[in-house]
Motif scaffolding. Structure first.
Motif, short mmCIF file in Angstrom:
data_model
loop_
_atom_site.label_atom_id
_atom_site.label_comp_id
_atom_site.label_asym_id
_atom_site.label_seq_id
_atom_site.Cartn_x
_atom_site.Cartn_y
_atom_site.Cartn_z
N SER A 211 0.63 -1.21 0.20
CA SER A 211 -0.42 0.04 0.03
C SER A 211 0.50 1.55 -0.04
CB SER A 211 -1.15 -0.21 1.47
OG SER A 211 -2.00 -1.49 1.18
N SER A 212 2.12 0.92 -0.40
CA SER A 212 3.28 2.67 -0.38
C SER A 212 3.84 1.52 -1.64
CB SER A 212 3.70 2.11 0.78
OG SER A 212 4.62 1.96 1.46
N GLY A 213 5.11 2.78 -1.11
CA GLY A 213 5.69 2.79 -1.74
C GLY A 213 7.21 2.19 -1.70
N GLY A 214 7.41 1.60 -0.47
CA GLY A 214 7.61 1.11 0.83
C GLY A 214 8.73 -0.40 0.38
N GLU A 215 8.60 -1.13 0.98
CA GLU A 215 9.33 -2.31 0.67
C GLU A 215 8.59 -3.74 0.97
OE1 GLU A 215 11.42 -5.83 4.79
OE2 GLU A 215 9.77 -3.76 5.16
N ALA A 229 -0.95 -3.57 -5.41
CA ALA A 229 -0.95 -2.19 -4.86
C ALA A 229 -2.65 -2.01 -4.60
CB ALA A 229 -0.61 -1.33 -6.10
N ASN A 230 -2.80 -2.02 -3.18
CA ASN A 230 -3.71 -1.22 -2.95
C ASN A 230 -4.93 -0.26 -2.80
OD1 ASN A 230 -3.98 -4.42 -1.98
ND2 ASN A 230 -2.38 -3.25 -0.05
N TYR A 231 -5.77 0.07 -3.88
CA TYR A 231 -5.48 1.19 -3.97
C TYR A 231 -6.88 1.49 -2.83
CZ TYR A 231 -8.81 5.62 -6.18
OH TYR A 231 -8.65 6.70 -6.23
N HIS A 232 -7.69 0.05 -3.34
CA HIS A 232 -8.92 -0.30 -2.06
C HIS A 232 -8.44 1.07 -0.98
CE1 HIS A 232 -7.90 -3.48 -0.23
NE2 HIS A 232 -8.64 -4.05 -0.16
N VAL A 233 -7.63 -0.15 -0.09
CA VAL A 233 -7.01 -0.03 0.52
C VAL A 233 -6.31 1.67 1.34
CG1 VAL A 233 -5.42 -0.37 3.30
CG2 VAL A 233 -6.80 -2.57 1.47
N VAL A 239 0.21 5.90 -6.62
CA VAL A 239 1.10 6.28 -7.34
C VAL A 239 2.38 6.30 -7.46
CG1 VAL A 239 1.18 8.26 -9.13
CG2 VAL A 239 -0.82 7.96 -8.85
N GLU A 240 2.37 6.39 -6.42
CA GLU A 240 3.94 6.21 -5.48
C GLU A 240 4.12 4.64 -5.41
OE1 GLU A 240 4.12 6.09 -0.86
OE2 GLU A 240 3.07 7.89 -2.02
N THR A 241 2.68 4.17 -4.40
CA THR A 241 3.31 2.71 -4.90
C THR A 241 3.61 1.76 -6.28
OG1 THR A 241 2.06 2.31 -3.07
CG2 THR A 241 1.73 0.39 -4.25
N VAL A 242 3.03 2.48 -7.43
CA VAL A 242 3.25 1.47 -8.59
C VAL A 242 4.85 1.71 -9.08
CG1 VAL A 242 0.50 1.15 -8.73
CG2 VAL A 242 1.65 3.13 -9.93
N GLU A 243 4.59 3.76 -8.79
CA GLU A 243 6.55 3.58 -8.96
C GLU A 243 7.26 3.47 -9.15
OE1 GLU A 243 5.83 7.98 -8.92
OE2 GLU A 243 4.30 8.01 -10.96
N ALA A 244 7.48 2.93 -7.35
CA ALA A 244 8.64 2.46 -6.61
C ALA A 244 8.23 0.64 -7.38
CB ALA A 244 7.72 2.36 -5.07
N TYR A 245 7.36 -0.19 -7.81
CA TYR A 245 7.35 -1.33 -8.21
C TYR A 245 8.46 -1.47 -9.13
CZ TYR A 245 5.95 -5.35 -9.96
OH TYR A 245 5.97 -6.88 -11.07
N ARG A 246 7.93 -0.21 -10.06
CA ARG A 246 8.60 -1.00 -11.87
C ARG A 246 10.28 -0.11 -11.88
NH1 ARG A 246 3.26 1.29 -13.30
NH2 ARG A 246 2.37 -0.20 -14.44
N LEU A 340 -4.33 5.40 -15.32
CA LEU A 340 -3.56 6.47 -14.81
C LEU A 340 -2.05 5.21 -13.96
CD1 LEU A 340 -2.69 8.41 -12.25
CD2 LEU A 340 -3.85 8.09 -11.10
N THR A 341 -2.56 4.18 -13.77
CA THR A 341 -1.43 3.04 -12.91
C THR A 341 -0.77 2.20 -14.02
OG1 THR A 341 -3.15 1.25 -12.62
CG2 THR A 341 -2.87 3.27 -10.85
N GLY A 342 -1.66 1.90 -15.11
CA GLY A 342 -0.68 0.96 -15.47
C GLY A 342 -1.56 -0.74 -15.93
N ALA A 343 -2.15 -0.78 -14.94
CA ALA A 343 -2.69 -1.89 -14.03
C ALA A 343 -2.80 -2.86 -15.22
CB ALA A 343 -3.51 -1.73 -13.83
N ASP A 344 -2.24 -4.03 -15.37
CA ASP A 344 -2.04 -5.10 -16.21
C ASP A 344 -3.11 -5.91 -15.72
OD1 ASP A 344 0.70 -5.79 -17.70
OD2 ASP A 344 1.25 -5.10 -15.67
#
Length: 378
Positions: A211-215, A229-233, A239-246, A340-344
């Motif tokens: 739920s974040s761009g962290g660990e 990535a938990n948009y619902h939570v 945005v920061e979550t998906v950017e960190a993953y990529r 927005l997220t580029g979700a698959d």
């Protein structure tokens, strides 16, 4: 629409109903999801609250037995409450009878909650930012655990979930143990090889949730794993979550490129007004969670009292980011989230007082999204 649609179910208990009925409802919904063409059916893990998804591996086994082909899995097993071997053996046991259908979602909530419990004080939230609407997607200020109204029950639950004196492993370390046990490469710190039976070599797909761009997001990327990535939570951090993953992603044999699932809360009915009526008690349910008491019975929207201004402020980020409306309205908003997220893949969760309304919500959305219904041979 061009990407798969999947379901996350929490096995909610409606006011006046029972955990037993909630579990029956979840299994029925899984059967319906398979017929409607949904790609996956995942269940969450929650304890000491009024949802019936406390034992995800057990529930997944029941769902796998009741369905034929849909992928089933956890969203997510909370690692702070389990040993690595118990997780691998549980999923390996299910895979032995239903091979190649399991998604092993691994979550960090157990470790994060333990950090809060050990510290004894809520973490200090970052300065609040205003709500933003970006490309049609609402991005509210993030909600932080320190905003919970009462930690008393949370701490008591955590104490009960752990053996006396036990400390959870660091998340990254435990994920590594689970991957090694599945691969058959696990070696103890003392140099002893151990093999999970069943579990080793199981056709189980690991996932990480965050739920974040962290660990979690960064570890999923470094490990070449798919990520949810938990948009619902936590809609304010999507945005920061998906950017960190990529940004962290390194190709792996199975995933040469990132694979991202994004979740959303939805309620769909024949028209916008009907959907708003069904969703009218959602804020009450979220408030029960954020008050510190944990998820309560889901109230009948026709009899639930209005929220106070103070209650509404505590849940406003979740209420305003719930996707409520007709099939066309919700599909349009989900497509904005996809862009927005580029979700698959999009993962939807729907809570309603009446099980029939929840099934209908998923049925209407499946038709609007263009899912292909499953046709069984006679």
């Amino acid at each position: 629409m061009t990407i798969p649609l999947s379901i996350l179910d929490l096995a909610p208990i409606s006011a006046g109903s029972t955990p037993q009925q909630a579990i029956r409802n979840t299994i029925d919904l899984a059967r319906q999801a398979e017929k409607l063409g949904y790609h996956r059916f995942w269940v969450a893990e929650h304890h000491f609250v009024r949802v019936a998804s406390a034992a995800p591996a057990t529930l997944i086994g029941l769902i796998a037995a009741a369905t034929e082909a849909i992928r089933v899995g956890s969203a997510a097993v909370q690692l702070g409450h389990h040993t690595s071997i118990s997780v691998v053996e549980a999923f390996g046991t299910i895979d032995a009878l239903y091979p190649g259908r399991l998604d092993l979602g691994l979550g960090r909530s157990g470790q994060r909650a333990e950090q809060v419990r050990s510290a004894g004080v809520p973490p200090v939230p970052a300065p609040e930012r205003p709500t933003e609407v970006r490309d049609g997607v609402v991005l509210p200020p993030p909600f932080y655990p320190g905003q919970l109204l009462d930690f008393t029950r949370v701490k008591a639950a955590l104490e009960t979930l752990h053996l006396p004196g036990a400390q959870p492993l660091p998340y990254t370390e435990q994920v590594g143990e689970i991957l090694a046990l599945l691969d058959g490469t696990y070696v103890t710190p003392e140099g002893v090889e151990l093999h999970a039976v069943p579990g080793e070599g199981a056709a189980v797909q690991p996932w990480l949730f965050g739920s974040s761009g962290g660990e979690s997001a960064q570890l999923a990327g470094r490990s070449g794993l798919p990520f949810a990535a938990n948009y619902h939570v936590s809609p304010g951090t999507i945005v920061e979550t998906v950017e960190a993953y990529r940004a962290a992603f390194r190709p792996s044999p199975r995933f040469p490129r990132p694979y991202l699932v994004v979740s959303a809360d939805v309620v769909v009915a024949e028209d916008d007004a009907a959907a708003r009526r069904l969703a009218a008690s959602y804020g009450h349910w979220v408030y029960s969670i954020r008050s510190g008491a944990g998820a309560a019975d889901y109230l009948d929207p026709d009899t639930a009292p209005p929220l106070s201004d103070q209650q509404r402020r505590l849940v406003d980020d979740r209420v305003t980011t719930q996707f409520v409306g007709s099939p066309a309205t919700v599909a349009e908003r989900l497509d904005a989230l996809r862009k927005l997220t580029g979700a698959d893949e999009i993962l939807v969760t729907s809570v309603a007082f009446d099980h029939a309304d929840r099934v209908n919500s998923h049925r209407l959305l499946a038709r609007e999204w263009g899912l292909t219904p499953q046709v069984r041979a006679a």
